[in-house]
Design an enzyme around this catalytic site. Structure first.
Site, short mmCIF file in Angstrom:
data_model
loop_
_atom_site.label_atom_id
_atom_site.label_comp_id
_atom_site.label_asym_id
_atom_site.label_seq_id
_atom_site.Cartn_x
_atom_site.Cartn_y
_atom_site.Cartn_z
N CYS A 45 0.84 -1.18 0.00
CA CYS A 45 0.00 0.00 0.00
C CYS A 45 0.89 1.24 0.00
CB CYS A 45 -0.91 0.01 1.22
SG CYS A 45 -1.87 -1.51 1.44
N ARG A 95 0.73 1.78 -6.04
CA ARG A 95 0.95 0.86 -4.92
C ARG A 95 -0.36 0.31 -4.36
NH1 ARG A 95 6.27 1.52 -2.44
NH2 ARG A 95 5.41 0.51 -0.60
N TRP A 133 -3.96 -1.62 -1.22
CA TRP A 133 -4.14 -2.88 -1.93
C TRP A 133 -4.56 -3.89 -0.87
CZ3 TRP A 133 0.39 -3.92 -5.89
CH2 TRP A 133 -0.07 -3.57 -7.17
N ASN A 143 1.33 -0.31 6.28
CA ASN A 143 1.70 -1.26 5.23
C ASN A 143 2.25 -2.51 5.90
OD1 ASN A 143 1.13 0.68 3.36
ND2 ASN A 143 3.24 1.08 2.78
N GLY A 144 2.01 -3.67 5.29
CA GLY A 144 2.55 -4.91 5.85
C GLY A 144 1.45 -5.79 6.39
N GLU A 148 9.21 -18.11 -23.27
CA GLU A 148 8.91 -16.70 -23.01
C GLU A 148 9.74 -15.80 -23.91
OE1 GLU A 148 7.42 -13.14 -21.34
OE2 GLU A 148 6.64 -15.18 -21.58
N LYS A 157 8.20 -13.13 -26.63
CA LYS A 157 8.53 -11.71 -26.66
C LYS A 157 9.00 -11.28 -28.05
CE LYS A 157 7.44 -10.40 -22.70
NZ LYS A 157 6.37 -11.38 -22.88
N GLU A 167 6.04 -11.20 -30.39
CA GLU A 167 5.08 -10.16 -30.02
C GLU A 167 5.47 -8.79 -30.57
OE1 GLU A 167 2.87 -10.78 -25.79
OE2 GLU A 167 5.05 -10.58 -25.69
N HIS A 226 14.32 -34.54 -32.95
CA HIS A 226 12.96 -35.02 -33.21
C HIS A 226 12.18 -34.05 -34.09
CE1 HIS A 226 13.29 -38.37 -30.35
NE2 HIS A 226 14.06 -37.54 -29.65
N LYS A 243 -3.35 -5.30 -24.01
CA LYS A 243 -2.67 -5.57 -22.74
C LYS A 243 -3.41 -6.61 -21.92
CE LYS A 243 0.49 -4.98 -19.65
NZ LYS A 243 1.83 -5.56 -19.91
#
Length: 647
Positions: free
Chosen positions: A2, A27, A77, A102-103, A519, A523, A526, A542, A642
Site C-alpha cells: 500500500c 501501490r 491494496w 503497510n505490511g 517466453e 517476446k 510479439e 525429433h 494488454k
C-alpha cells in the site's frame, strides 16, 4: 503493498497528502483515505472506495473545510479484508488515535481476541485495527505518544510501516518500520513520511531512509530516530536525484524499456512485507493460508500467455524443491474439457490484470465443480459463460466432485475479478505496466511463485529452516543480479543486428530454461513480428533440426547446471548444420565465442530459482532491440491488447 503519506507543517497538509497519494496510486488503488487533526484538535477522516479521484470528490462533497497542519493518508491494496470503505485506512480508535499501515500483522487474530475481551470494538476486517487499539491501550498509561507506539510495537509479529497521530499529542507524527520501507522527507519547518520517495518530490528532495526496526518522532522543527534497541541514532540525510517527472516515461524511449529497467525495484517491492528475519511470511498469502497449505497434496496452475510460462517454471520448482506434484495448463483448454480433479488440490490462477477471460472462466468452472453437490448452487447462479462451461462438463458426465480445492490467484490488480473470486490472493507489486509485452509483471509472478512454493514447503515441512533461509537469501539477491544483467545492454544491442534480415528464430533451453526459452520466443514474436518457436534442447533431433540453416538464428540459454554438458552437445549439432548460435551463458559455463557462435557471458552466482529469472531479463532486452531494428511499435504491437478480457 500500500501507499503511505504523512506530514506535519505550518501550512495545510491536505493538498500535499492528496498529491502524494496520486503519486503512490500504483501501490494500491482499491480504496484510500486521509485523517487530519483539525484546528479544534479533533480527528477528521474521509475514506473512499476506488481510486484517489473518488477520495478527492468525497472530500469536496462532504467537507466544507477539510484542513489541518498534521495528517496521514493511505492508498490500499487489500490483504486482510475485501476492498471497502470500512476496510480503508486510516483506522481510528475511540477518536483518539489514527493509524496507517503497510505490511501484515501475523498475530493479529490473537491480539484481536485480547482487545475484544478488553472492550475494544472492531469495525473492519483488517489486521491494522489491532495496531490502533494497541497504541490507544498504551496511551491509557502514558501521555507520551512515542512511548505508547514503542511499547505497542513489542506486541506485533510480522511486517509494518506505520504512520500515527493522536489527539493527546497534536504536535507529533510517529513513524515506524519493520519489513516494509518508509522514508522521511526533510523540509524547513515541516517534515513528511512516505512509503516511496516519489510521493514527496513536490515538497522535498532530502530524505532519511529508516532502517529495520527504527521508530521516528517528527515535529515541525525536529526529527528523533530510535533504533530497534531503543537507542537514539542519527540517520544520514540523502538528496534524491529523482525529478518530479521521473514516474513518467522520462529518459526511456519506450515504456517497455522503462519497465525492463524497473525490474530490480519491482522485485524489491514484491518481496516487501513478505519476508522477515530471513523467513517467509505465510500469512502474506492470506489469513487462511497456513490451514489451506497444510491440507493440500498437489498443485494445479491455470494461466495464459506469459503467465502460463511462469506456471511452467513453477512446476519445475515445485517438484524439485518441495516434492509436490504440479500440473500446468492453458486456461482456454482447461475450461472446455472435463478435467479429472483430485481432492486436496491447490488451484492457482495467474494473470497480470486479474481479468483474463479464459483464466477467470476456468476459476469459475472450478468453483462450480467444487460446489456441485451443494443444492443451493445452480449453473444459472454463475455468469453466462460459466453456465456454458458447466453444460459442457455435464455432457461428459464427470463423476468426480472434489470439495477441497482451495483457489489462489497471483495478479497485479487488487480489485480484479480473479482476486475477488479466489479464496487466497497474492498481489505482485510490479506497479503499472503500460507496455503490452509483459516484462516486470512476469518477473514478479516468478518471485511470487517462488515465495509460494517456499511457504507451502515450510507449512508441509518438506523444506527445513536452513533451506528456507537459503531460498530467501537468493531472492533477496535478485535485484542486484538483475541490475548486473542489465549492464549487458550494449552487447545485446550489437547482437540484435544478427536478426535484421531474419524472419524466423529458434529458442532452446533445458529444465527451467525451457519455459524461459518459450517466453523469449513469445517476446520476440510479439514485438518484432519474427516467427519464433521454443523447444527443449534435447528435442532437436525429433524434428526442429530440419529447420536449421544460415537463415535460422538459434538462441540458447546456458546456465551452469547439471544439464550444461548435454546442452553443449545440442549446440554443436546446430553448428554442424550451419546455424548461427546466440548463447546467453553463465560466466563459468565455458562456451567459447567462435565463428557461428555469439556468446554473451551475462550472469553468474545464480541458483535454481534466481537463474531463470535473471536469464529472462537478457531475452527481454534482445527482443526489445530486435524490435527497434525492425521498426515495429514496441509498446503497442499490432493486433495485441494488454488485457485479454474477451474469449
Amino acid at each position: 503493498m500500500c501507499g503511505i503519506v504523512g506530514g506535519i507543517a505550518e501550512r495545510n497538509v491536505t493538498p500535499i497528502l492528496l498529491e502524494g497519494l496520486r503519486r503512490l496510486e500504483y501501490r494500491g488503488y482499491d480504496s484510500s483515505g486521509i485523517a487530519l487533526l483539525d484546528p479544534d484538535n479533533a480527528i477528521q477522516r474521509v475514506r473512499a472506495l476506488g481510486k484517489i479521484k473518488q477520495l478527492e470528490a468525497k472530500i469536496d462533497q462532504e467537507t466544507a473545510d477539510f484542513s489541518g497542519h498534521i495528517g496521514i493518508a493511505h492508498t490500499r491494496w487489500a490483504t486482510h479484508g475485501v476492498p471497502s470503505e470500512t476496510n480503508a485506512h486510516p483506522h481510528i480508535c475511540n477518536n483518539k488515535v489514527a493509524v496507517v499501515h503497510n505490511g501484515i500483522i501475523e498475530n493479529y487474530q490473537s491480539l484481536k481476541q485480547q482487545q475484544t475481551a478488553a472492550g475494544y470494538r472492531f469495525t473492519s476486517e483488517t489486521d491494522t485495527e489491532v495496531i490502533a487499539h494497541a497504541i490507544h491501550q498504551k496511551l491509557e498509561a502514558t501521555d507520551d505518544l512515542l512511548a505508547a507506539v514503542t511499547q505497542a510495537l513489542n506486541e506485533f509479529e510480522g511486517a509494518y510501516a506505520l504512520g500515527v497521530i493522536a489527539v493527546n499529542d497534536p504536535e507529533t507524527l510517529i513513524a515506524a518500520r519493520k519489513g516494509s520501507p518508509l522514508v522521511i522527507g526533510v523540509g524547513f519547518g515541516e517534515h513528511f513520511i512516505a512509503s516511496d520517495v516519489s510521493a514527496l518530490l513536490p515538497v522535498t528532495h532530502n530524505f532519511i531512509f529508516l532502517e529495520e526496526g527504527d521508530v521516528a518522532k517528527l515535529t515541525r522543527q525536529s526529527i528523533e530516530i530510535y533504533d530497534i534497541d531503543g537507542q537514539r541514532v542519527e540517520r544520514p540525510i540523502k538528496q534524491s536525484s529523482l525529478s518530479i517527472t521521473s514516474v513518467e516515461l522520462g529518459e526511456h524511449r519506450h515504456y517497455m524499456h522503462k519497465e525492463i529497467f524497473e525490474q530490480p525495484k519491482a522485485v524489491t517491492d514484491t518481496l516487501e512485507g513478505r519476508i522477515t528475519h530471513d523467513k517467509v511470511v505465510v500469512s502474506s498469502f492470506g489469513p487462511q493460508a497456513e490451514d489451506i497449505f497444510s491440507s493440500i497434496e498437489q498443485i494445479h496452475i491455470i494461466a495464459c500467455g506469459t503467465s502460463y510460462h511462469a506456471g511452467l517454471v513453477a512446476k519445475y520448482w515445485t517438484e524439485d524443491i518441495i516434492g509436490m506434484p504440479c500440473q500446468v495448463e492453458v486456461a482456454s483448454e482447461f475450461r472446455y474439457r472435463n478435467p479429472v480433479l483430485q481432492n486436496n488440490t491447490l488451484f492457482i490462477t495467474i494473470s497480470q490484470s486479474g481479468e483474463t477471460a479464459d483464466t477467470l472462466a476456468a476459476l469459475q468452472k472450478i468453483k462450480l465443480l467444487r460446489h456441485s453437490q451443494d443444492d443451493s448452487c445452480h449453473p444459472q447462479d454463475l455468469p453466462r459463460h460459466s453456465q456454458d462451461d458447466s453444460r459442457h462438463s455435464r455432457e461428459g458426465g464427470n463423476p468426480q466432485h472434489p470439495k477441497n480445492i482451495p483457489t489462489l490467484t497471483i495478479c497485479n490488480v487488487p480489485e480484479s475479478s480473479l482476486t475477488r473470486e479466489s479464496d487466497l490472493s497474492y498481489l505482485t507489486h510490479a506497479g503499472p505496466e503500460i507496455g503490452v509485452a509483459s516484462t516486470k509483471a512476469f518477473t514478479t509472478q516468478l518471485v511470487a511463485l517462488a515465495l509460494l512454493i517456499t511457504c507451502i514447503g515450510k507449512v508441509k515441512k518438506s523444506i527445513d529452516s536452513k533451506r528456507e533461509t537459503a531460498i530467501v537469501k537468493g531472492l533477496q539477491k535478485l535485484p542486484s543480479l538483475i541490475a548486473s544483467a542489465l549492464k549487458h545492454e550494449e552487447e545485446i544491442e550489437a547482437t540484435a543486428q544478427l536478426f535484421a534480415d531474419k524472419e524466423h528464430a529458434l529458442f532452446l533451453g533445458r529444465g527451467t530454461m525451457y519455459p524461459i526459452a518459450m517466453e523469449g520466443a513469445l517476446k520476440l514474436k510479439e514485438i518484432s513480428y519474427i516467427h519464433a518457436e521454443a523447444y527443449p534442447a534435447g528435442e532437436l533431433k525429433h524434428g526442429p533440426l530440419a529447420l536449421i540453416d544460415e537463415n535460422m538464428p538459434v538462441v540458447a540459454i546456458a546456465p551452469l547446471d547439471d544439464l550444461l554438458e548435454k546442452l553443449k552437445s545440442n549446440l554443436q549439432e546446430v553448428k554442424a548444420r550451419g546455424g548461427q548460435m546466440i548463447v546467453f551463458e553463465d560466466e563459468q559455463s565455458d562456451i567459447s565465442s567462435e565463428e557461428g557462435f555469439s556468446v554473451i557471458k551475462a550472469t553468474t552466482n545464480v541458483g535454481r530459482i534466481t537463474a531463470p529469472i535473471t536469464f529472462n531479463i537478457l531475452l527481454q532486452l534482445l527482443s526489445y532491440h530486435v524490435a527497434l531494428i525492425k521498426g515495429t511499435d514496441v509498446d503497442q504491437p499490432r493486433n495485441l491488447a494488454k488485457s485479454v478480457t474477451v474469449e
